[in-house]
Design a protein around this motif. Structure first.
Motif, short mmCIF file in Angstrom:
data_model
loop_
_atom_site.label_atom_id
_atom_site.label_comp_id
_atom_site.label_asym_id
_atom_site.label_seq_id
_atom_site.Cartn_x
_atom_site.Cartn_y
_atom_site.Cartn_z
N PRO A 9 0.29 -1.28 -0.46
CA PRO A 9 0.42 -0.07 -0.07
C PRO A 9 1.02 1.43 0.28
CG PRO A 9 -0.77 -1.45 1.60
CD PRO A 9 0.35 -2.44 1.37
N GLU A 10 2.35 1.47 0.72
CA GLU A 10 2.91 2.62 0.99
C GLU A 10 3.41 2.56 -0.25
OE1 GLU A 10 4.30 2.41 5.20
OE2 GLU A 10 5.81 1.05 4.22
N ALA A 11 4.23 1.61 -1.34
CA ALA A 11 4.17 1.61 -2.25
C ALA A 11 3.70 2.34 -3.35
CB ALA A 11 4.81 0.91 -3.09
N ALA A 12 1.95 2.18 -3.17
CA ALA A 12 0.55 2.66 -3.94
C ALA A 12 0.61 3.90 -4.23
CB ALA A 12 -0.46 1.20 -4.21
N ASP A 13 0.90 4.26 -3.10
CA ASP A 13 0.47 5.49 -2.36
C ASP A 13 1.37 6.75 -3.58
OD1 ASP A 13 -1.78 4.90 -0.90
OD2 ASP A 13 -0.66 5.40 0.52
N ARG A 14 2.86 6.25 -3.15
CA ARG A 14 3.97 6.79 -3.53
C ARG A 14 4.14 6.78 -5.24
NH1 ARG A 14 10.07 6.38 -0.96
NH2 ARG A 14 10.86 7.77 -3.01
N GLY A 16 1.02 6.48 -6.36
CA GLY A 16 -0.27 7.45 -7.23
C GLY A 16 -0.70 6.29 -7.89
N VAL A 17 -0.47 5.04 -7.67
CA VAL A 17 -1.46 4.23 -8.18
C VAL A 17 -2.22 2.38 -7.60
CG1 VAL A 17 0.25 3.49 -10.54
CG2 VAL A 17 0.59 2.16 -8.26
N GLY A 18 -2.96 1.95 -7.74
CA GLY A 18 -3.98 1.04 -6.56
C GLY A 18 -2.84 -0.28 -7.31
N GLU A 19 -2.55 -0.71 -5.46
CA GLU A 19 -2.26 -2.01 -4.41
C GLU A 19 -1.83 -3.23 -6.01
OE1 GLU A 19 -3.44 -3.46 -1.18
OE2 GLU A 19 -4.19 -1.37 -0.39
N ARG A 20 -3.14 -3.02 -6.92
CA ARG A 20 -3.32 -4.44 -7.73
C ARG A 20 -2.26 -4.42 -9.00
NH1 ARG A 20 -8.87 -6.28 -10.95
NH2 ARG A 20 -7.30 -7.75 -12.03
N PHE A 21 -1.91 -3.07 -9.13
CA PHE A 21 -0.77 -2.75 -10.00
C PHE A 21 0.57 -3.34 -9.30
CE2 PHE A 21 2.84 -0.02 -11.83
CZ PHE A 21 2.15 -0.36 -12.71
N ILE A 22 0.81 -2.68 -8.51
CA ILE A 22 2.16 -3.36 -7.85
C ILE A 22 1.89 -4.44 -7.55
CG2 ILE A 22 3.21 -2.44 -5.36
CD1 ILE A 22 3.26 -0.56 -7.32
N ILE A 42 8.85 -3.08 -0.48
CA ILE A 42 10.10 -2.56 -1.70
C ILE A 42 10.27 -1.39 -1.14
CG2 ILE A 42 9.37 -1.68 -4.08
CD1 ILE A 42 6.84 -3.02 -4.24
N ALA A 43 11.74 -1.64 -1.54
CA ALA A 43 12.57 -0.58 -1.27
C ALA A 43 12.44 0.80 -1.76
CB ALA A 43 14.07 -1.20 -1.69
N ALA A 44 12.47 1.96 -1.16
CA ALA A 44 12.51 2.96 -1.83
C ALA A 44 13.50 3.44 -2.99
CB ALA A 44 12.31 4.39 -0.63
N SER A 45 14.28 3.45 -3.07
CA SER A 45 15.30 3.16 -3.79
C SER A 45 15.21 2.83 -5.19
CB SER A 45 16.90 3.02 -3.73
OG SER A 45 16.79 1.81 -3.54
N VAL A 46 14.26 1.46 -4.86
CA VAL A 46 13.57 0.45 -6.28
C VAL A 46 12.66 1.56 -7.09
CG1 VAL A 46 12.35 -1.16 -6.60
CG2 VAL A 46 14.65 -1.61 -5.38
N LEU A 47 11.60 1.82 -6.47
CA LEU A 47 10.49 2.59 -6.69
C LEU A 47 11.13 3.61 -7.15
CD1 LEU A 47 7.83 2.44 -3.76
CD2 LEU A 47 8.21 1.25 -6.29
N ASP A 48 12.38 4.55 -6.83
CA ASP A 48 12.99 5.66 -7.63
C ASP A 48 13.48 5.17 -8.76
OD1 ASP A 48 11.99 7.13 -5.36
OD2 ASP A 48 13.78 7.01 -4.71
N THR A 49 13.69 3.69 -9.14
CA THR A 49 15.27 3.59 -10.33
C THR A 49 13.89 3.45 -11.33
OG1 THR A 49 16.22 2.46 -9.05
CG2 THR A 49 16.39 1.89 -11.06
N TYR A 50 12.79 2.60 -11.07
CA TYR A 50 11.80 2.87 -11.60
C TYR A 50 10.76 4.20 -12.47
CZ TYR A 50 7.10 0.85 -13.48
OH TYR A 50 5.37 0.16 -14.00
N ILE A 51 10.77 4.96 -11.51
CA ILE A 51 10.40 6.05 -12.00
C ILE A 51 11.45 6.86 -13.06
CG2 ILE A 51 9.86 8.43 -11.40
CD1 ILE A 51 9.00 7.46 -8.92
#
Length: 70
Positions: A9-14, A16-22, A42-51
């Motif tokens: 849920p935290e990754a989805a909020d970060r 801006g997508v739904g939990e299902r997408f994550i 999921i590591a915060a740095s992984v989300l930064d890299t994904y973006i």
């Protein structure tokens, strides 16, 4: 300092997508994740890299000189 591990849920909020997408990204192994028991983190740095990897830069086109006031 260690990278913060986010829940789904935290990754989805970060992002801006739904939990299902994550969860789909995780199940298709399109994003790195950590299993802590049965929980997915999921590591915060992984989300930064994904973006960063999916950021599309604008294309600069040459504007026509026609239509400009003289």
């Amino acid at each position: 300092m260690a990278d913060r591990l986010l829940s789904v849920p935290e990754a989805a909020d970060r992002l801006g997508v739904g939990e299902r997408f994550i969860r789909r990204l995780v199940s298709e192994r399109r994003i790195r994740y950590v299993k802590v028991g049965k929980h997915v983190r999921i590591a915060a740095s992984v989300l930064d890299t994904y973006i960063e990897e999916r950021t599309v830069e604008p294309v600069r086109t040459r504007r026509s000189r026609y239509g400009k006031a003289a």
